[in-house]
Motif scaffolding. Sequence first.
Motif, PDB file in Angstrom:
ATOM      1  N   THR A 126       0.826  -1.202   0.000  1.00  0.00           N
ATOM      2  CA  THR A 126       0.000   0.000   0.000  1.00  0.00           C
ATOM      3  C   THR A 126       0.864   1.256   0.000  1.00  0.00           C
ATOM      4  O   THR A 126       0.591   2.207  -0.742  1.00  0.00           O
ATOM      5  N   LEU A 127       1.914   1.258   0.798  1.00  0.00           N
ATOM      6  CA  LEU A 127       2.824   2.405   0.821  1.00  0.00           C
ATOM      7  C   LEU A 127       3.486   2.617  -0.529  1.00  0.00           C
ATOM      8  O   LEU A 127       3.572   3.745  -1.025  1.00  0.00           O
ATOM      9  N   LEU A 128       3.952   1.543  -1.128  1.00  0.00           N
ATOM     10  CA  LEU A 128       4.621   1.669  -2.424  1.00  0.00           C
ATOM     11  C   LEU A 128       3.652   2.158  -3.497  1.00  0.00           C
ATOM     12  O   LEU A 128       4.012   2.980  -4.340  1.00  0.00           O
ATOM     13  N   PHE A 129       2.424   1.666  -3.468  1.00  0.00           N
ATOM     14  CA  PHE A 129       1.420   2.142  -4.422  1.00  0.00           C
ATOM     15  C   PHE A 129       1.149   3.626  -4.198  1.00  0.00           C
ATOM     16  O   PHE A 129       1.075   4.404  -5.146  1.00  0.00           O
ATOM     17  N   ALA A 130       1.009   4.011  -2.955  1.00  0.00           N
ATOM     18  CA  ALA A 130       0.746   5.421  -2.636  1.00  0.00           C
ATOM     19  C   ALA A 130       1.892   6.306  -3.111  1.00  0.00           C
ATOM     20  O   ALA A 130       1.665   7.372  -3.680  1.00  0.00           O
ATOM     21  N   ASN A 178       1.458  10.145  -3.332  1.00  0.00           N
ATOM     22  CA  ASN A 178       0.941  10.378  -1.979  1.00  0.00           C
ATOM     23  C   ASN A 178       2.009  10.024  -0.958  1.00  0.00           C
ATOM     24  O   ASN A 178       2.351   8.858  -0.801  1.00  0.00           O
ATOM     25  N   ARG A 179       2.533  11.022  -0.263  1.00  0.00           N
ATOM     26  CA  ARG A 179       3.602  10.808   0.713  1.00  0.00           C
ATOM     27  C   ARG A 179       3.131  10.967   2.155  1.00  0.00           C
ATOM     28  O   ARG A 179       3.818  10.562   3.068  1.00  0.00           O
ATOM     29  N   ALA A 213      -3.763   6.795   4.944  1.00  0.00           N
ATOM     30  CA  ALA A 213      -4.749   6.149   5.821  1.00  0.00           C
ATOM     31  C   ALA A 213      -6.164   6.544   5.417  1.00  0.00           C
ATOM     32  O   ALA A 213      -7.072   5.695   5.412  1.00  0.00           O
ATOM     33  N   GLN A 214      -6.368   7.797   5.045  1.00  0.00           N
ATOM     34  CA  GLN A 214      -7.680   8.250   4.600  1.00  0.00           C
ATOM     35  C   GLN A 214      -8.077   7.572   3.284  1.00  0.00           C
ATOM     36  O   GLN A 214      -9.224   7.161   3.108  1.00  0.00           O
ATOM     37  N   ILE A 251      11.699   4.387   3.266  1.00  0.00           N
ATOM     38  CA  ILE A 251      10.709   3.968   2.277  1.00  0.00           C
ATOM     39  C   ILE A 251      11.030   4.579   0.916  1.00  0.00           C
ATOM     40  O   ILE A 251      10.793   3.963  -0.120  1.00  0.00           O
ATOM     41  N   ASP A 252      11.614   5.770   0.905  1.00  0.00           N
ATOM     42  CA  ASP A 252      12.027   6.386  -0.365  1.00  0.00           C
ATOM     43  C   ASP A 252      13.080   5.530  -1.059  1.00  0.00           C
ATOM     44  O   ASP A 252      13.034   5.335  -2.270  1.00  0.00           O
ATOM     45  N   ASP A 253      14.042   5.008  -0.285  1.00  0.00           N
ATOM     46  CA  ASP A 253      15.080   4.154  -0.865  1.00  0.00           C
ATOM     47  C   ASP A 253      14.501   2.840  -1.379  1.00  0.00           C
ATOM     48  O   ASP A 253      14.901   2.342  -2.433  1.00  0.00           O
TER      49      ASP A 253
END
Length: 76
Positions: free
Chosen positions: A9-13, A18-19, A25-26, A59-61
């Motif tokens: 989910t984070l990678l998709f965002a 979306n950072r 979460a929203q 997470i950026d890396d």
Amino acid sequence: HDRVMLLKTLLFAFQEGNRSLTKIAQLCKTDIRYMYLTNEERPSAMAFQRMTDQLKESIDDVFFTISKHIVDCQII
């Protein structure tokens, strides 16, 4: 929450630009794509924060490494 689901989910965002963890979460509550990725769970911004705290790299890396690998694998 499942760590793999949170990471996906984070990678998709991040791919969507979306950072903000609060925004992510929203989106898990309102965007069907995020609902699908989270199996309709509703992780909080704090759940995403704990996930990023557990990573050995930022997470950026992680996002950059995966993106670079995908580009390198493309046959042109």
